[in-house]
Design a protein around this motif. Sequence first.
Motif, short mmCIF file in Angstrom:
data_model
loop_
_atom_site.label_atom_id
_atom_site.label_comp_id
_atom_site.label_asym_id
_atom_site.label_seq_id
_atom_site.Cartn_x
_atom_site.Cartn_y
_atom_site.Cartn_z
N ARG A 334 19.60 14.48 29.56
CA ARG A 334 17.94 13.43 29.58
C ARG A 334 17.47 14.79 30.24
O ARG A 334 17.46 14.70 31.83
N ASP A 337 14.09 12.67 34.23
CA ASP A 337 13.52 11.21 34.81
C ASP A 337 12.73 10.82 36.21
O ASP A 337 13.64 10.53 36.75
N ARG A 361 6.84 8.09 35.62
CA ARG A 361 7.59 8.77 35.61
C ARG A 361 8.37 8.84 34.59
O ARG A 361 7.96 8.86 33.09
N MET A 432 16.35 6.29 25.56
CA MET A 432 16.56 5.65 26.63
C MET A 432 15.58 4.37 26.04
O MET A 432 15.03 3.86 25.54
N GLU A 434 15.31 1.36 28.19
CA GLU A 434 15.09 0.95 29.07
C GLU A 434 13.53 0.31 29.87
O GLU A 434 14.31 -0.37 30.73
N ASP A 458 17.83 0.38 34.61
CA ASP A 458 16.02 0.21 34.57
C ASP A 458 15.78 -1.25 33.47
O ASP A 458 15.01 -2.44 33.51
N ARG A 468 16.12 -3.37 41.60
CA ARG A 468 17.34 -2.34 41.37
C ARG A 468 17.97 -2.15 42.50
O ARG A 468 19.83 -2.14 42.54
#
Length: 559
Positions: A334, A337, A361, A432, A434, A458, A468
């Motif tokens: 990935r 992030d 982000r 992703m 999310e 997320d 979260r």
Amino acid sequence: MRRAFPGIVASKGLALGRARVREPHGLDVEEQRIAPDRVEQECRLLHEALEAARAELRELRARIHGAIAHEVGEFLDLHAMLLDDPELVDGLDDLIRTGHYSAAYALRLQRDRLASVFDDLDDPYLRSRREDIDHVIGRVYAALHSGTQPELAGLAGEILVSESIAPAELAQLHEEGVIAVVTAQGSPLSHSAILARSLHLPLVVGSHDALLHVNDGDALLVDAIEGRIIVEPDADDLARFRAAKDEVRREQRALTRLRKAKTRTADGVEVRLWANAESREDVSQALGLGAAGVGLYRTEFLFLQRREVPGEEEQFHAYRDLVLGMDGRPVTIRTLDLGADKADSTGLALEHETNPALGLRGVRLCLARPELFRVQIRAILRASAYGPVRILIPMVSRAGELRDCRRILERCHRELRDEGHALGPPPPLGAMIEVPAAALALDRLLPEADFCSVGTNDLIQYLLAADRGHDTLASLCDPEHPAVVRVLTEISATCRKAGKPVAVCGELAGDPRYTEFLLRLGLTDLSMHPASLLEVRQAVRACTLGGREDEDHEESPGP
Ligand code: PEP
Ligand code: MG
């Protein structure tokens, strides 16, 4: 007399033993001023203490070996780096020289100042780094007074009860044979918690009452499954403890037998389990337990806790090792992030954001800083010469972002080929899922994506507008909320219709309580920390999907 106290489970397990209480180090020193002619001497004492603390860390680094060396080494390096940090050291000198404070009081002031900076951070992971500051300053304080850390020897078979625990201490305690640790402070996101889990050492944090009421030599039962500490347990507690221990042993034996077993439901639906792997240990564990591949490699771990952004060579070596470690199984890397808050701890000079979870982000940062992204993409492409690699883009909310990423990917591929680098075939590019917008307009996104991975951590936080990392909102982050169920069902159906592979890589995928729930939604590729693989495999094998709501059991194309 029997007493029970609650705590937060940071590393699961059960232990029964004698308590050893470590009093909080006396950093709550009163204000102490020194005469101007003592300034030089006080500075010298401070620097001797700093040097003694550095030497302790070096010695510990040399002593620790085996499986934990890599992880503990990282913590020790971080602490050594903090000890050399000019902000810390110059600040201390300044407090002594201009404020005429004693070295001990200067340490306290610096600890309080840095702690308040960390307490104000929005990101729970970074906030939990405050502990590192406490431990480093505590080490210097101890060196200033006695020349050594508080005694941690002679604790074999005992349970340590302490204000807090540093990762390096945890490693030492494990070597000593300590059977569990209870702390008043700390969070399950701390380095110590991560390490305790790798060491299989039960750890309960946030148990303020335990520290106040437990005495040296008390019999202590640590239930790091339910999150409970019992002082002077009675006969019923002991009987329950023994039964729970037997149950854990039975479960572990049953799980070990599943190492080589197929991941298939009782009625024959094939399920693929992938690993969320960051360290070398994770990778070898994943391979040993038969993971289909790495479903999520979070590259931001390479960027955190350092002053410089890692260059192409460094990243290439990390990704190449990962690919080699998986011995031909696909590895999903990935791209970075980092939120702007996390970026502050790296060499990325970014503006502070008031709402980092909704800020610059993931892919937004990468597209805003293409030079950063290009370095990472080039490193990943070079690693693809050593085995199958897939690139996963975080925080995607629109198709255009994926198009931009693909353009950069293709350009980097051409450049590297022209430069004569060995390269694999162009890696599949995935998104992703999310951000709720990506989930709801997935049909628009899918033409640009070769595969998807659902980031339930997320996705649930954004769908339910519940942070979260927030302790008191934990119960709101309910994966079975009708909105979450509806969105996950949609994602699964849309991907199947488009023939695009989809996996789930949030924490939900590694929680056996939700395995059947996900499988029934048609989500049969699950990526999780390797430590959860066997439990989830067991849960898969216990499922009979029969009439899965979402129709056929046909195998998904495989992410
Ligand atoms: C997620 O959001 O579910 C995810 C896997 O990514 P992270 O936890 O790194 O945000
Ligand atoms: Mg995420």
